[in-house]
Enzyme design. Structure first.
Site, PDB file in Angstrom:
ATOM      1  N   ALA A  10       0.819  -1.216   0.000  1.00  0.00           N
ATOM      2  CA  ALA A  10       0.000   0.000   0.000  1.00  0.00           C
ATOM      3  C   ALA A  10       0.848   1.259   0.000  1.00  0.00           C
ATOM      4  O   ALA A  10       0.422   2.297   0.511  1.00  0.00           O
ATOM      5  CB  ALA A  10      -0.923  -0.012   1.214  1.00  0.00           C
ATOM      6  N   ARG A  16      -2.694   7.994 -11.040  1.00  0.00           N
ATOM      7  CA  ARG A  16      -3.839   8.035 -11.952  1.00  0.00           C
ATOM      8  C   ARG A  16      -5.161   8.332 -11.243  1.00  0.00           C
ATOM      9  O   ARG A  16      -6.161   8.633 -11.891  1.00  0.00           O
ATOM     10  CB  ARG A  16      -3.941   6.707 -12.719  1.00  0.00           C
ATOM     11  CG  ARG A  16      -2.935   6.614 -13.857  1.00  0.00           C
ATOM     12  CD  ARG A  16      -3.030   5.281 -14.562  1.00  0.00           C
ATOM     13  NE  ARG A  16      -2.338   4.225 -13.817  1.00  0.00           N
ATOM     14  CZ  ARG A  16      -2.326   2.945 -14.181  1.00  0.00           C
ATOM     15  NH1 ARG A  16      -2.992   2.559 -15.274  1.00  0.00           N
ATOM     16  NH2 ARG A  16      -1.674   2.054 -13.480  1.00  0.00           N
ATOM     17  N   ARG A 333     -31.638  14.421  11.930  1.00  0.00           N
ATOM     18  CA  ARG A 333     -30.231  14.708  12.139  1.00  0.00           C
ATOM     19  C   ARG A 333     -29.700  13.916  13.337  1.00  0.00           C
ATOM     20  O   ARG A 333     -30.464  13.230  14.035  1.00  0.00           O
ATOM     21  CB  ARG A 333     -30.047  16.213  12.332  1.00  0.00           C
ATOM     22  CG  ARG A 333     -30.320  17.018  11.063  1.00  0.00           C
ATOM     23  CD  ARG A 333     -30.361  18.492  11.318  1.00  0.00           C
ATOM     24  NE  ARG A 333     -29.105  18.987  11.885  1.00  0.00           N
ATOM     25  CZ  ARG A 333     -28.940  20.210  12.363  1.00  0.00           C
ATOM     26  NH1 ARG A 333     -29.967  21.067  12.375  1.00  0.00           N
ATOM     27  NH2 ARG A 333     -27.770  20.583  12.845  1.00  0.00           N
ATOM     28  N   LYS A 351     -33.483  17.341  15.435  1.00  0.00           N
ATOM     29  CA  LYS A 351     -32.068  17.270  15.785  1.00  0.00           C
ATOM     30  C   LYS A 351     -31.914  17.161  17.295  1.00  0.00           C
ATOM     31  O   LYS A 351     -32.521  17.917  18.057  1.00  0.00           O
ATOM     32  CB  LYS A 351     -31.335  18.520  15.293  1.00  0.00           C
ATOM     33  CG  LYS A 351     -29.825  18.476  15.529  1.00  0.00           C
ATOM     34  CD  LYS A 351     -29.229  19.809  15.940  1.00  0.00           C
ATOM     35  CE  LYS A 351     -29.623  20.238  17.316  1.00  0.00           C
ATOM     36  NZ  LYS A 351     -28.814  21.336  17.884  1.00  0.00           N
ATOM     37  N   TYR A 366     -39.568  22.511  12.940  1.00  0.00           N
ATOM     38  CA  TYR A 366     -38.204  22.232  13.390  1.00  0.00           C
ATOM     39  C   TYR A 366     -38.224  21.975  14.887  1.00  0.00           C
ATOM     40  O   TYR A 366     -38.693  22.806  15.673  1.00  0.00           O
ATOM     41  CB  TYR A 366     -37.275  23.413  13.103  1.00  0.00           C
ATOM     42  CG  TYR A 366     -35.920  23.253  13.770  1.00  0.00           C
ATOM     43  CD1 TYR A 366     -34.992  22.339  13.292  1.00  0.00           C
ATOM     44  CD2 TYR A 366     -35.599  23.990  14.910  1.00  0.00           C
ATOM     45  CE1 TYR A 366     -33.764  22.174  13.911  1.00  0.00           C
ATOM     46  CE2 TYR A 366     -34.368  23.827  15.534  1.00  0.00           C
ATOM     47  CZ  TYR A 366     -33.453  22.922  15.035  1.00  0.00           C
ATOM     48  OH  TYR A 366     -32.250  22.757  15.662  1.00  0.00           O
ATOM     49  N   ARG A 440     -49.536  36.616  21.796  1.00  0.00           N
ATOM     50  CA  ARG A 440     -49.529  37.332  20.530  1.00  0.00           C
ATOM     51  C   ARG A 440     -50.188  38.691  20.740  1.00  0.00           C
ATOM     52  O   ARG A 440     -50.994  38.873  21.659  1.00  0.00           O
ATOM     53  CB  ARG A 440     -50.259  36.540  19.447  1.00  0.00           C
ATOM     54  CG  ARG A 440     -51.713  36.212  19.759  1.00  0.00           C
ATOM     55  CD  ARG A 440     -52.264  35.163  18.822  1.00  0.00           C
ATOM     56  NE  ARG A 440     -53.681  34.915  19.066  1.00  0.00           N
ATOM     57  CZ  ARG A 440     -54.281  33.764  18.835  1.00  0.00           C
ATOM     58  NH1 ARG A 440     -53.588  32.727  18.416  1.00  0.00           N
ATOM     59  NH2 ARG A 440     -55.576  33.618  19.043  1.00  0.00           N
TER      60      ARG A 440
END
Length: 453
Positions: A10, A16, A333, A351, A366, A440
């Site tokens: 190796a 190439r 994730r 995630k 999310y 709100r």
């Protein structure tokens, strides 16, 4: 299988490949080329691996660490010179040693075992693995006498016109008795077209000394193919992937389009699972029984339970429990931990979060750095706001809560059991059990505003 040693070559530059990566560290089906060689040797009973390293040697050392021995070839003076560098590992007791190239990833455990068996049963000093090919251009030729006895191996550049007509070629795999090998290596010369020390010259030397040398003809030329450039790499990938796909088909997995499904070697898939076209299954992925995956899904280092449906989605270092659905267009994730009977819908990203049983996150949401309980419904457009520009914070949502559409949950924050969040709210304080949170502005109407403007 009896014990034997191996030398894996190796050290070459692999020009190439046109790459900053060592040639033998390029991957097919999830593993570097050299790892395929190492693994098959180990499976066949090899106890002592010596890898000859040189060009970009640090990449190989970083990968194998101390699991193998290393010999360094600082000057690229040929295969014979490379094997000479291993001499210190083979002092003392005579042993059978295989010599292989690190860029030949299609080698099989069975071919190694057959080669060792043939070598030992014939009491040979050296055995070269050969193959019959239609086009032998570029390969070393196996030259035999009229009784089919091996005389020598001639490199293509050194072969005569008559020798170039021979279609039995040297695969680059050998078996030697170590004492005979290193004795012969001490006698080889570099008076050839390349100015190199050829390992193949040991065959002629041993033959001239009355030692027994032989060729073992491999019945599957593909198993000996080496990789010299990106074209060869693509060919090897296709052959290896077909082998892996076929194994899964035999094991009871339905693969709708084998030519357009890509599965790494270490992926495990349960029976009666269906894999649809254009799926890429990578790394240490485990998929249970009776699942449907795809089309167009990429699953990497992820564990998936039984009876799970994943449509046109991506999962990386995640977990999905039994009877859950993911997608289309979902992104799981790292550390996305999805429980049983959960729905992760379209354009949802998860995630570093735990989503417990029965919860529905249907679309455009999310969830990051969160602990989500059972039987919670997320309205469209919900975001857990986990990052303040410097630090990450967690959100906790307890069982049976209802999160209205277009909600921002600004962490750290807790929504307790059975609580409701009104649509359009930005929640910055904890919400008590059984409460309704509305955050709100009061709607204001300014009549005739457009006209007055």
């Amino acid at each position: 299988m009896s014990n034997f040693s191996a030398i894996i070559l190796a050290a070459g530059q692999g020009k190439r490949m046109n790459s900053d990566i060592s040639k033998v560290m390029h991957k097919i089906s999830g593993k570097p080329l050299i790892d395929w060689v190492y693994t098959k040797l180990k499976e066949a009973g090899c106890k002592n691996h010596v890898i000859v390293i040189g060009h970009k040697k640090e990449q190989i050392e970083e990968y194998f660490k101390d699991s193998v021995n290393y010999a360094i070839q600082n000057e690229m003076l040929g295969t014979g010179h490379a094997v000479m560098m291993c001499k210190d590992y083979f002092k003392g007791e005579n042993t059978t040693v295989m010599v292989l190239c690190g860029d030949a990833p299609l080698i099989s455990k069975e071919l190694i075992e057959k080669t060792i068996k043939s070598h030992k049963e014939s009491n040979a000093s050296a055995t070269v693995v050969s193959a019959i090919v239609n086009d032998a251009t570029g390969y070393g030729r196996i030259i035999k006498d009229e009784n089919e006895n091996l005389l020598k191996i001639v490199e293509h550049k050194d072969a005569t016109d008559e020798e170039k007509k021979v279609n039995e070629i040297n695969s680059g795999m050998y078996c030697f008795e170590s004492k005979d090998l290193f004795d012969a290596l001490s006698k080889i010369k570099n008076d050839n077209a390349q100015g190199e020390y050829y390992l193949t010259d040991t065959i002629g030397i041993l033959k001239s000394e009355g030692k027994k040398v032989k060729a073992f003809v491999c019945d599957d030329f593909e198993k000996t193919l080496g990789v010299n450039d990106r074209i060869d790499l693509a060919k090897a990938q296709k052959i290896k992937n077909k082998e892996i796909v076929t194994k899964n088909l035999i094991n009871g997995v339905t693969i709708i389009d084998p030519d357009n499904t890509y599965i790494d070697e270490d992926v495990v898939i349960g029976k009666d699972t269906i894999i649809y076209p254009n799926c890429v299954l990578r790394g240490n992925t485990i998929i249970g029984e009776r699942c449907e995956v795809g089309p167009n899904s990429t699953i990497e280092n992820t564990t998936i339970g039984n009876d799970v449906k994943i449509i046109n989605s991506v999962a990386n270092e995640a977990f999905v429990g039994d009877n859950s659905t993911v997608g289309p267009f979902a992104y799981l994730r790292p550390k996305a931990n999805i429980g049983k009977k959960v729905k992760i819908g379209d354009f949802v990203e998860i995630k570093n979060s735990n989503i417990d049983e029965g919860t529905k996150v249907s679309h455009l949401t999310y969830i990051g750095d969160s602990d989500v309980g059972k039987n919670i419904n997320f309205g469209c457009g919900t975001i857990t706001v986990n990052y303040d520009g410097k630090n990450k914070f967690r959100t906790t949502i307890e069982d049976n809560a209802f999160i209205g559409c277009n909600t921002n949950l600004v962490a750290p924050v807790t929504v307790k059991k059975n609580a409701f969040i009104a649509a359009g709210s930005t929640i910055t304080d904890d919400v008590d059990e059984d409460s309704l949170a509305i955050a709100r502005c009061r709607q204001t109407i300014k009549k005739d505003w457009r006209k007055n403007k």
